[in-house]
Design a protein around this motif. Sequence first.
Motif, PDB file in Angstrom:
ATOM      1  N   GLY A   8      21.360 -10.574 -25.675  1.00  0.00           N
ATOM      2  CA  GLY A   8      22.073 -11.201 -24.565  1.00  0.00           C
ATOM      3  C   GLY A   8      21.204 -12.027 -23.652  1.00  0.00           C
ATOM      4  N   GLY A   9      20.069 -12.503 -24.149  1.00  0.00           N
ATOM      5  CA  GLY A   9      19.168 -13.331 -23.354  1.00  0.00           C
ATOM      6  C   GLY A   9      17.996 -12.590 -22.760  1.00  0.00           C
ATOM      7  N   LEU A  10      18.001 -11.253 -22.821  1.00  0.00           N
ATOM      8  CA  LEU A  10      16.903 -10.485 -22.221  1.00  0.00           C
ATOM      9  C   LEU A  10      15.563 -10.773 -22.890  1.00  0.00           C
ATOM     10  CD1 LEU A  10      18.441  -6.953 -21.579  1.00  0.00           C
ATOM     11  CD2 LEU A  10      17.999  -8.772 -19.925  1.00  0.00           C
ATOM     12  N   LEU A  11      15.598 -11.152 -24.178  1.00  0.00           N
ATOM     13  CA  LEU A  11      14.360 -11.431 -24.899  1.00  0.00           C
ATOM     14  C   LEU A  11      14.090 -12.928 -24.995  1.00  0.00           C
ATOM     15  CD1 LEU A  11      14.896  -8.848 -27.778  1.00  0.00           C
ATOM     16  CD2 LEU A  11      13.265  -8.658 -25.880  1.00  0.00           C
ATOM     17  N   GLY A  12      14.861 -13.709 -24.266  1.00  0.00           N
ATOM     18  CA  GLY A  12      14.708 -15.160 -24.327  1.00  0.00           C
ATOM     19  C   GLY A  12      13.972 -15.764 -23.157  1.00  0.00           C
ATOM     20  N   GLU A  15      14.070 -17.176 -14.406  1.00  0.00           N
ATOM     21  CA  GLU A  15      14.321 -16.869 -12.999  1.00  0.00           C
ATOM     22  C   GLU A  15      13.283 -17.546 -12.107  1.00  0.00           C
ATOM     23  OE1 GLU A  15      16.635 -12.596 -12.624  1.00  0.00           O
ATOM     24  OE2 GLU A  15      14.493 -12.690 -12.222  1.00  0.00           O
ATOM     25  N   ARG A  16      12.029 -17.470 -12.517  1.00  0.00           N
ATOM     26  CA  ARG A  16      10.955 -18.073 -11.711  1.00  0.00           C
ATOM     27  C   ARG A  16      11.036 -19.591 -11.691  1.00  0.00           C
ATOM     28  NH1 ARG A  16       7.913 -14.100 -14.516  1.00  0.00           N
ATOM     29  NH2 ARG A  16       7.177 -15.693 -15.986  1.00  0.00           N
ATOM     30  N   ASP A  17      11.340 -20.180 -12.834  1.00  0.00           N
ATOM     31  CA  ASP A  17      11.311 -21.638 -12.942  1.00  0.00           C
ATOM     32  C   ASP A  17      12.523 -22.316 -12.308  1.00  0.00           C
ATOM     33  OD1 ASP A  17       8.979 -21.309 -14.281  1.00  0.00           O
ATOM     34  OD2 ASP A  17       9.776 -21.770 -16.279  1.00  0.00           O
ATOM     35  N   SER A  18      13.670 -21.645 -12.310  1.00  0.00           N
ATOM     36  CA  SER A  18      14.882 -22.306 -11.842  1.00  0.00           C
ATOM     37  C   SER A  18      15.540 -21.615 -10.653  1.00  0.00           C
ATOM     38  CB  SER A  18      15.896 -22.383 -12.984  1.00  0.00           C
ATOM     39  OG  SER A  18      16.325 -21.074 -13.361  1.00  0.00           O
ATOM     40  N   ARG A  70      19.355 -16.428 -10.848  1.00  0.00           N
ATOM     41  CA  ARG A  70      19.349 -14.981 -10.830  1.00  0.00           C
ATOM     42  C   ARG A  70      20.394 -14.434 -11.798  1.00  0.00           C
ATOM     43  NH1 ARG A  70      15.209 -15.846  -9.191  1.00  0.00           N
ATOM     44  NH2 ARG A  70      14.278 -15.412  -7.160  1.00  0.00           N
ATOM     45  N   THR A  71      20.051 -13.364 -12.451  1.00  0.00           N
ATOM     46  CA  THR A  71      20.999 -12.716 -13.340  1.00  0.00           C
ATOM     47  C   THR A  71      22.004 -11.917 -12.523  1.00  0.00           C
ATOM     48  OG1 THR A  71      19.530 -10.810 -13.564  1.00  0.00           O
ATOM     49  CG2 THR A  71      19.343 -12.553 -15.218  1.00  0.00           C
ATOM     50  N   LEU A  88      18.427  -5.780 -17.312  1.00  0.00           N
ATOM     51  CA  LEU A  88      17.099  -6.288 -16.971  1.00  0.00           C
ATOM     52  C   LEU A  88      16.350  -5.297 -16.093  1.00  0.00           C
ATOM     53  CD1 LEU A  88      14.888  -8.411 -16.832  1.00  0.00           C
ATOM     54  CD2 LEU A  88      16.187  -9.551 -15.002  1.00  0.00           C
ATOM     55  N   GLU A  89      17.023  -4.746 -15.104  1.00  0.00           N
ATOM     56  CA  GLU A  89      16.359  -3.790 -14.217  1.00  0.00           C
ATOM     57  C   GLU A  89      15.960  -2.531 -14.987  1.00  0.00           C
ATOM     58  OE1 GLU A  89      15.245  -4.513 -11.267  1.00  0.00           O
ATOM     59  OE2 GLU A  89      16.110  -6.487 -11.693  1.00  0.00           O
ATOM     60  N   ALA A  90      16.760  -2.124 -15.955  1.00  0.00           N
ATOM     61  CA  ALA A  90      16.435  -0.934 -16.743  1.00  0.00           C
ATOM     62  C   ALA A  90      15.215  -1.158 -17.631  1.00  0.00           C
ATOM     63  CB  ALA A  90      17.636  -0.535 -17.590  1.00  0.00           C
ATOM     64  N   HIS A  91      14.962  -2.409 -18.003  1.00  0.00           N
ATOM     65  CA  HIS A  91      13.866  -2.703 -18.940  1.00  0.00           C
ATOM     66  C   HIS A  91      12.849  -3.686 -18.355  1.00  0.00           C
ATOM     67  CE1 HIS A  91      15.947  -0.696 -22.263  1.00  0.00           C
ATOM     68  NE2 HIS A  91      17.053  -1.299 -21.871  1.00  0.00           N
ATOM     69  N   ARG A  92      12.835  -3.845 -17.048  1.00  0.00           N
ATOM     70  CA  ARG A  92      12.003  -4.881 -16.435  1.00  0.00           C
ATOM     71  C   ARG A  92      10.527  -4.741 -16.818  1.00  0.00           C
ATOM     72  NH1 ARG A  92      12.090  -8.745 -12.444  1.00  0.00           N
ATOM     73  NH2 ARG A  92      14.298  -8.354 -12.045  1.00  0.00           N
ATOM     74  N   GLY A  93      10.003  -3.516 -16.815  1.00  0.00           N
ATOM     75  CA  GLY A  93       8.604  -3.327 -17.163  1.00  0.00           C
ATOM     76  C   GLY A  93       8.294  -3.814 -18.571  1.00  0.00           C
ATOM     77  N   GLN A  94       9.153  -3.467 -19.521  1.00  0.00           N
ATOM     78  CA  GLN A  94       8.947  -3.915 -20.901  1.00  0.00           C
ATOM     79  C   GLN A  94       9.066  -5.432 -21.023  1.00  0.00           C
ATOM     80  OE1 GLN A  94      12.073  -1.093 -22.342  1.00  0.00           O
ATOM     81  NE2 GLN A  94      10.708  -0.843 -24.105  1.00  0.00           N
TER      82      GLN A  94
END
Length: 323
Positions: free
Chosen positions: A215-219, A225-228, A231-232, A240-246
């Motif tokens: 769903g875009g998490l690996l894209g 988020e930083r470049d544009s 925000r999700t 994203l928050e559940a896997h932010r560290g990874q």
Amino acid sequence: MQYTHLGRSGLSVSRLVLGTMNFGMETEEADSFRIMDAAHAAGINFFDTANQYGGRSGLGGTETIIGRWFAGGGGRRERTVLATKLYSEMEDWPNGGRLSALNIRKALDASLRRLQTDHVDLYQFHHIDRDTPWDEIWQAIDVAVTQGKVLYTGSSNFAGWHLATAQEAARTRNFTGLVSEQSVYNLLARTIELEVIPAAQHNGIGIIPWSPLQGGLLGGVLKKERDSSRRTSGRVKEALEAHRGQIEQYEDFADELGHEPGDVALAWLLRQPAVTAPIIGPRTMEQLDSGIRALDVQLDAAALAKLDEIFPGHKPAPEDYAW
């Protein structure tokens, strides 16, 4: 373009599948045509759709768009390994969905009309039907094969034991059975490594991963988020928050490799056992180009080990949870 066989079959398919779910939903017909033309130009010969796809264009809308593209001629249909799916309810009336012999006949004929073709190269069961016996399913498919309307069959979202049961029933009829299985599979979603992949390998079934970027998490979601400053939201934000560290580790590692995160995710899938080809579902030409770029990404043993460290996978069952 790189090519391989679909499972144990002799059918040669590109190592990327053009997913068409966005056609008619997110992507207008003219843009859909351009994407399909570009896919052919890049050597992608494997297109995937389903009878339920269409979104705002209505059920069957995506197949209709593909059919109009085929009608344009120029060898479009002849150069395409066409895969579609059935299972979902297509009408508010009994026997309008699932895998009964009646619905297989009705759904297949309806798909052929929308797709403007006389056969489907790969006809896939979009979900397991727990109410219809495999003897009935395979008898209906046998008829379709005899009529020349279907060449190969595949499944989607099956468990490992579903694959085994389907193949055993097919063997009793001296029938080929399944040659492919579509499953959600990516660096973040690796559950199928427990039993689906081992079952597929044992039975010569090729894995076609869907949602390769989760769903875009690996894209490159954090980079975007930083470049544009975009925000999700919703479930994507929660995931994203559940896997932010990874995800942070992953995007940093992709930078070290000199590749875009989405390209690394696809390249990783192409190195996994039993994987025939992941599905890329571009909404735009740019997204198609980025998917094709992944074919040039080379991941050595050290890179693969690092990705396993960031996103731990599974051993085959029962070794994953027992001695």
